[in-house]
Design an enzyme around this catalytic site. Structure first.
Site, PDB file in Angstrom:
ATOM      1  N   GLY A  24       0.408  -1.447  -0.485  1.00  0.00           N
ATOM      2  CA  GLY A  24      -0.098  -0.234   0.019  1.00  0.00           C
ATOM      3  C   GLY A  24       1.000   1.283  -0.166  1.00  0.00           C
ATOM      4  O   GLY A  24       1.614   1.674  -1.236  1.00  0.00           O
ATOM      5  N   GLU A  61       7.097  13.913   2.322  1.00  0.00           N
ATOM      6  CA  GLU A  61       6.024  14.485   2.273  1.00  0.00           C
ATOM      7  C   GLU A  61       6.224  16.201   1.712  1.00  0.00           C
ATOM      8  O   GLU A  61       5.077  17.101   0.987  1.00  0.00           O
ATOM      9  CB  GLU A  61       5.550  15.441   4.114  1.00  0.00           C
ATOM     10  CG  GLU A  61       5.885  14.245   4.646  1.00  0.00           C
ATOM     11  CD  GLU A  61       6.502  14.973   6.646  1.00  0.00           C
ATOM     12  OE1 GLU A  61       6.979  16.347   6.726  1.00  0.00           O
ATOM     13  OE2 GLU A  61       5.461  14.444   7.342  1.00  0.00           O
ATOM     14  N   ALA A  62       7.318  16.012   0.798  1.00  0.00           N
ATOM     15  CA  ALA A  62       7.867  17.118  -0.354  1.00  0.00           C
ATOM     16  C   ALA A  62       7.342  16.668  -1.909  1.00  0.00           C
ATOM     17  O   ALA A  62       7.517  15.610  -1.862  1.00  0.00           O
ATOM     18  CB  ALA A  62       8.987  18.267  -0.204  1.00  0.00           C
ATOM     19  N   LYS A  90       3.940  24.876  -1.927  1.00  0.00           N
ATOM     20  CA  LYS A  90       5.419  24.926  -2.328  1.00  0.00           C
ATOM     21  C   LYS A  90       5.732  25.115  -3.854  1.00  0.00           C
ATOM     22  O   LYS A  90       5.397  24.896  -4.411  1.00  0.00           O
ATOM     23  CB  LYS A  90       6.045  23.494  -2.447  1.00  0.00           C
ATOM     24  CG  LYS A  90       7.570  23.530  -2.416  1.00  0.00           C
ATOM     25  CD  LYS A  90       7.645  21.412  -2.571  1.00  0.00           C
ATOM     26  CE  LYS A  90       9.319  21.616  -2.932  1.00  0.00           C
ATOM     27  NZ  LYS A  90       9.305  19.877  -3.066  1.00  0.00           N
ATOM     28  N   THR A 356      12.022  13.568  -5.589  1.00  0.00           N
ATOM     29  CA  THR A 356      12.066  13.030  -5.895  1.00  0.00           C
ATOM     30  C   THR A 356      11.185  11.999  -6.588  1.00  0.00           C
ATOM     31  O   THR A 356      10.543  11.087  -7.086  1.00  0.00           O
ATOM     32  CB  THR A 356      12.584  12.431  -6.938  1.00  0.00           C
ATOM     33  OG1 THR A 356      13.573  12.229  -6.894  1.00  0.00           O
ATOM     34  CG2 THR A 356      13.686  14.152  -8.072  1.00  0.00           C
ATOM     35  N   ILE A 358       8.202  10.409  -5.069  1.00  0.00           N
ATOM     36  CA  ILE A 358       6.964  10.551  -5.570  1.00  0.00           C
ATOM     37  C   ILE A 358       6.749  10.616  -7.011  1.00  0.00           C
ATOM     38  O   ILE A 358       5.550   9.678  -8.010  1.00  0.00           O
ATOM     39  CB  ILE A 358       5.823  11.910  -4.843  1.00  0.00           C
ATOM     40  CG1 ILE A 358       5.531  10.975  -3.209  1.00  0.00           C
ATOM     41  CG2 ILE A 358       4.486  11.846  -5.240  1.00  0.00           C
ATOM     42  CD1 ILE A 358       4.717  12.121  -2.601  1.00  0.00           C
TER      43      ILE A 358
END
Length: 520
Positions: A24, A61-62, A90, A356, A358
């Site tokens: 997941g 988280e970014a 952002k 990078t 995600i």
């Protein structure tokens, strides 16, 4: 005599009818949501297996601006997403102490000034700099100046306005994003099964995975398996032995320690990466907390000292005990092997320096949909997928490595390591083209566009010895006046831009921001 099946019937018989996603987290639920959306209306069942026992890495988280296209394709409402994930906006990433101790620059999601007569503005800036009339390159970038003043607004649809010259991304809680996408995916027909995979059964002739077995002895079959099991690569490596290209020589950081802190001070619309003696420290402001972490190489600093260095440099009280992680930078030799596609950490990991991780999940999903197979799993499509994903990873690798080698730092063994490093030919060619005349070699496949390379190279004092001669087509006085007008336009637009936190409150922010708005 029975009728022969039509071409259409034969085609339908060869179509994928079942997909099983193992794992997941962000990768698994992004994949599930995207497949459910893009394959709707087709007779395809999508199953996702995850185990609460195993959990997820969940420190990323970014994001990068491309995630907006992913969310739009799913029909996700941005305001709802912001509330559900405690997100902030952002505009870029601030780098501190990378070129030299005391240096600071922002890699923005946007260009530096307008292109004039086909020539990027930074070439004109290089010409003005030689005459002492350039000012900061950053002052020609709306997202940089807005970030420095903690301001944000959505880009203007009027392309003639300076407020249209940027993109934006999100800073969010990755676990909340995964949960948000889980709700979306299940609503669109994805079936989730709680369980731990303990065995796989391969077809004796093809070597394809036929069945996976869970700890409770349930057996799950599928035509296509997507491995989102994280660093373990449970299917792509554990069952199919894809192999792994270790890039530790170029990207030696192999550890991280992460901890959340309370939110204090202005809510900046940017992520911060501060270079340390054996790695770097991140700071990512969300609505309800700040994510912090120290990425480092344990060949140059101990785990205890790395954690101590992180804690000593926090700007607010911790909300949890620091959590340690380990990894090996690199990529699978085959992202797609037989009937298994590895996406996310199962496919590779290149450290979180430019947010990078995600995006590479998104690349894996996008390329899978573009080359979506039938049950024949033709070799040319698999080879093309592996070629494309290899290029995506290699070009991100080169961009991350640029940060470590475009530096004047030699104050620790870690930084001296990069002084003697032989670079990949692909990066060396990029640097050589830049240092001679300020040219950035463009890519067909590659995440970071020329303005990103310009931001890092100039931000870390890697300056070209020349520039495009076409930048001399405008007289010096006219160019000086035009440059001043651009700077004034950016400054004026930023003054008229709302405060970042106020802007989120107006959207109905979540967590501490919404409570603060209610109290006010």
């Amino acid at each position: 005599m029975p009728a022969k099946p039509s071409d259409g019937a034969r085609a339908r018989a060869s179509e994928i009818t079942s997909i099983c996603i193992v794992g997941g987290g962000t990768a698994g639920w992004m994949t599930a949501a995207a497949l459910a959306n893009k394959l709707k209306g087709l007779p395809v069942t999508i199953t996702l297996i995850e185990s609460a026992e195993i959990g997820t890495v969940g420190v990323g988280e970014a994001t990068l601006p491309h995630i907006r296209a992913f969310n739009v394709a799913l029909g996700i409402d941005e305001a709802e997403l912001m509330r559900a994930t405690e997100a902030t906006f952002k505009l870029g990433i601030e780098f501190c102490d990378w070129g030299r101790n005391g240096d600071r620059y922002i890699h923005p999601f946007g260009d530096f000034g307008p292109t004039i007569d086909g020539v990027p503005f930074y070439h004109y800036w290089l010409r003005l700099q030689a005459a002492g009339a350039a000012g900061r390159l950053a002052d020609y970038s709306f997202p940089i100046v807005a970030a420095e003043h903690s301001r944000f607004q959505h880009p203007s649809p009027d392309l003639d306005r300076v407020e249209s010259t940027f993109g934006y991304a999100y800073q969010f809680d990755a676990s909340l994003y995964a949960a948000f996408l889980r709700r979306y995916a299940e609503k669109h027909g994805v079936e989730r099964h709680e369980g731990k995979v303990v065995d796989t059964v391969l077809d004796g002739q093809t070597g394809f995975i036929e069945t996976i077995t869970l700890a409770d002895e349930r057996a799950i079959t599928a035509d296509l398996f997507v491995d989102c099991s994280g660093f373990r690569g449970l299917l792509i490596e554990g069952a199919l032995a894809s192999g792994y290209d270790d890039w530790s020589n170029w990207l030696p950081c192999n550890r991280a320690v992460a901890v959340p802190t309370q939110s204090r001070g202005p809510l900046g619309p940017f992520t911060r990466a501060t270079a340390r003696t054996a790695g770097w420290q991140w700071r990512i402001p969300l609505q309800h907390r700040v994510g912090n972490g120290h990425v480092y190489c344990n060949n140059f600093i101990s785990d205890d000292d790395a954690e101590r260095q992180l804690v000593e440099n926090l700007d607010a009280p911790m909300q949890a005990t620091p959590r340690r992680l380990s990894f090996t930078t690199g990529r699978r030799r085959d992202f797609w092997k037989r009937n298994v596609v590895a996406i996310g950490l199962a496919g590779g990991f290149l450290e979180p320096l430019e947010s990078t991780s995600i995006h590479l999940i998104q690349d894996g999903i996008t390329e899978l949909l573009a080359l979506f197979p039938d049950r024949g799993f033709d070799a040319p499509s698999i080879a093309e997928y592996n070629r494309r994903m290899g290029l995506h990873y290699e070009r991100v690798r080169d961009f991350l490595l640029l940060h470590y080698v475009a530096t004047q730092r030699d104050d620790s063994p870690f930084w001296r390591h990069f002084r003697a490093l032989k670079l990949p030919d692909s990066l060396q060619q990029k640097i050589d083209a830049w240092t001679t005349r300020g040219y950035v070699i463009p890519y067909e496949f590659g995440l970071f566009l020329p303005p990103s390379w310009v931001a890092v190279m100039m931000g870390q004092n890697l300056m070209p010895t020349g520039h495009d001669p076409r930048a001399h087509a405008i007289g010096e006085a006219a160019l000086t006046a035009r440059a001043a007008a651009i700077r004034d336009s950016v400054a004026g637009a930023v003054r008229a831009t709302p405060d970042h936190a106020d802007y989120i409150r107006r959207m109905g922010g979540a967590g501490s921001l919404s409570r603060a708005a209610t109290a006010a």
